[in-house]
Enzyme design. Structure first.
Site, PDB file in Angstrom:
ATOM      1  CB  SER A 113      -0.969  -0.037   1.180  1.00 12.15           C
ATOM      2  OG  SER A 113      -0.293  -0.187   2.390  1.00 12.15           O
ATOM      3  CE  LYS A 142       9.383   4.737  -0.101  1.00 15.26           C
ATOM      4  NZ  LYS A 142       9.130   4.273  -1.423  1.00 15.26           N
ATOM      5  CB  VAL A 169      16.186   0.873  -0.241  1.00 16.43           C
ATOM      6  CG1 VAL A 169      17.273   1.927  -0.430  1.00 16.43           C
ATOM      7  CG2 VAL A 169      15.641   0.927   1.182  1.00 16.43           C
ATOM      8  N   GLY A 224       5.265   6.963 -13.750  1.00 15.24           N
ATOM      9  CA  GLY A 224       4.910   6.184 -12.556  1.00 15.24           C
ATOM     10  C   GLY A 224       5.982   6.161 -11.488  1.00 15.24           C
ATOM     11  CD  GLU A 227       6.545   7.792  -3.118  1.00 18.68           C
ATOM     12  OE1 GLU A 227       5.705   7.351  -2.336  1.00 18.68           O
ATOM     13  OE2 GLU A 227       7.328   7.061  -3.748  1.00 18.68           O
ATOM     14  CG  ASP A 238      11.030   8.148  -1.939  1.00 13.67           C
ATOM     15  OD1 ASP A 238      10.252   7.272  -1.526  1.00 13.67           O
ATOM     16  OD2 ASP A 238      11.932   7.909  -2.769  1.00 13.67           O
ATOM     17  CE  LYS A 242      12.963   4.951  -2.456  1.00 12.14           C
ATOM     18  NZ  LYS A 242      12.891   5.645  -3.757  1.00 12.14           N
TER      19      LYS A 242
HETATM   20  N1  HSE Z   1       8.926   7.920  -5.734  1.00 17.43           N
HETATM   21  C1  HSE Z   1       9.978   6.967  -5.658  1.00 17.43           C
HETATM   22  C2  HSE Z   1      11.115   7.385  -6.546  1.00 17.43           C
HETATM   23  C3  HSE Z   1       9.531   5.612  -6.099  1.00 17.43           C
HETATM   24  O1  HSE Z   1      10.955   8.333  -7.323  1.00 17.43           O
HETATM   25  O2  HSE Z   1      12.180   6.781  -6.464  1.00 17.43           O
HETATM   26  C4  HSE Z   1       9.236   4.676  -4.982  1.00 17.43           C
HETATM   27  O3  HSE Z   1      10.280   4.512  -4.096  1.00 17.43           O
END
Ligand code: HSE
Length: 360
Positions: A113, A142, A169, A224, A227, A238, A242
């Site tokens: 999710s 995450k 990650v 895609g 986020e 993000d 990670k």
């Molecule tokens: N939004 C993240 C990125 C993808 O651009 O790396 C999912 O971790």
């Protein structure tokens, strides 16, 4: 006969749908090569859940009843724009992800999710319910790890549940596996990484092609990578999340988001990028975990960094991500990946699922 593993899936977005497709496409190979047969017995998305029930025993002489959903039927239901709550016969609008885990009778949970950094829900409750049941759990989400890593791991050890998180990650890049498994017994002095695809795409397109920030962000969203709330990407959250997961899993260093020095890319201008380029430097949103001298603590940071163009992280193209581990006994390990879409992340979920059972 392959071992049947009843499976529950939470989250059918960009990653979850691709995982379903991989389980369909690779089913025969997974059966043959790993002796495993994953049967989907429950699935939840933002609409609710669907739980498979095998009501009746087959009459004598008839083929045995299916032991799980036909993945193709669930996928085509989703592709028609509907949530699983309206899946004929088995859908429940009022059922939460946690209730799904409690009711489905699955042995493995794939939790995919969207990342929620406020309270980790609905993923956190679903993962906790799976831990209570001693299940195998694969996370692509995450949120639960950032908010509750130590508690989840402690409870998992108590309940003999097993967690895998290599998809969290940098998608298919085995950042967690290298740090946690392949460098076991070695001391990691420093990690450097480009771990967010969206910001790397934006900075690279701006620097190399003169694309505007807005167009580059729209491209990342279209492909895609971004986020649902792209602020999480461009403000560095993000990437920080990670880095934290790497700190927990590979460095055994348990920090919080507040411990990460974080600067996003919204202040980076075309002029900054052009000036760095003239100086043979490349701007990346670099994640760094660096060991404090002589201690077992690390300084964690995420910030736009002008790297010399020969630095391995500077060489990454617009669709690549990378990680460098600097160690005492294994020298420096560099790994990179090209991710044009979320398929490598989905593939990482499947690899974790297989490895949890295959190596068991
Ligand atoms: N939004 C993240 C990125 C993808 O651009 O790396 C999912 O971790």
């Amino acid at each position: 006969m392959p071992r049947t593993v009843p499976l529950a899936i939470v989250g059918l977005g960009n990653v979850g749908r691709r995982v379903m497709q991989l389980l369909i496409d690779n089913r025969d190979e997974i059966r043959r090569r790993y002796d495993l047969d994953f049967q989907l017995c429950g699935v939840a998305d933002s609409s609710g859940a669907a739980v498979f029930q095998n009501e009746s025993r087959p009459a004598f002489g008839l083929a045995p009843k299916a032991r799980g959903f036909d993945l193709r039927e669930i996928l085509s239901h989703k592709q028609s724009g509907q949530g699983v709550a309206t899946f004929p016969k088995y859908g429940h609008a009022a059922m939460s992800a946690r209730q799904l885990v409690e009711k489905a009778g699955a042995d493995a949970l794939l939790e995919m999710s969207p990342t929620n950094l406020k309270d980790g829900e609905p993923g956190l409750s679903a993962v906790e319910a799976a831990i209570e049941r001693g299940m195998c759990i694969v996370l692509a989400n995450k949120g639960p790890l950032v908010l509750a890593y130590e508690r989840l791991m402690k409870n998992a050890a108590r309940k003999q549940a097993r967690l895998a998180m290599s998809a969290t990650v940098a998608g298919g890049l085995p950042t967690v596996n290298i740090g946690r498994r392949d460098l076991a017994g070695s001391h990691i002095q420093k990690i450097e990484g480009v771990l967010n695809g969206t910001t790397n795409l934006i900075l690279t397109k701006m620097a190399d092609e003169g694309m505007s920030y807005a167009d580059a962000l729209a491209l990342a969203q279209h492909e895609g990578h971004a986020e649902t709330d792209p602020t999480l990407d461009v403000e560095g959250y993000d990437a920080a999340v990670k880095l934290l997961i790497l700190a927990h899993s590979a460095l055994d260093f348990h920090a919080t988001l507040d411990d990460v020095e974080r600067v996003g890319i919204t202040g980076v201008t075309m002029a900054d990028l052009a000036r760095n380029k003239r100086d043979a430097r490349v701007t990346k949103l670099l994640c760094v975990a660096e060991r404090d001298n002589g201690r077992d603590t690390y300084r964690l940071s995420v910030k736009p960094t002008a790297l010399p163009q020969e630095h391995p992280m500077a060489r990454l193209n617009s669709h690549q991500m990378g990680v460098m581990y600097h160690t005492d006994t294994n020298g420096t390990i560099v790994a990179t990946i090209e991710e044009a879409n979320p398929m490598p992340t989905a593939s990482a979920v499947v690899r974790d699922l297989i490895n949890l059972y295959w190596q068991a």
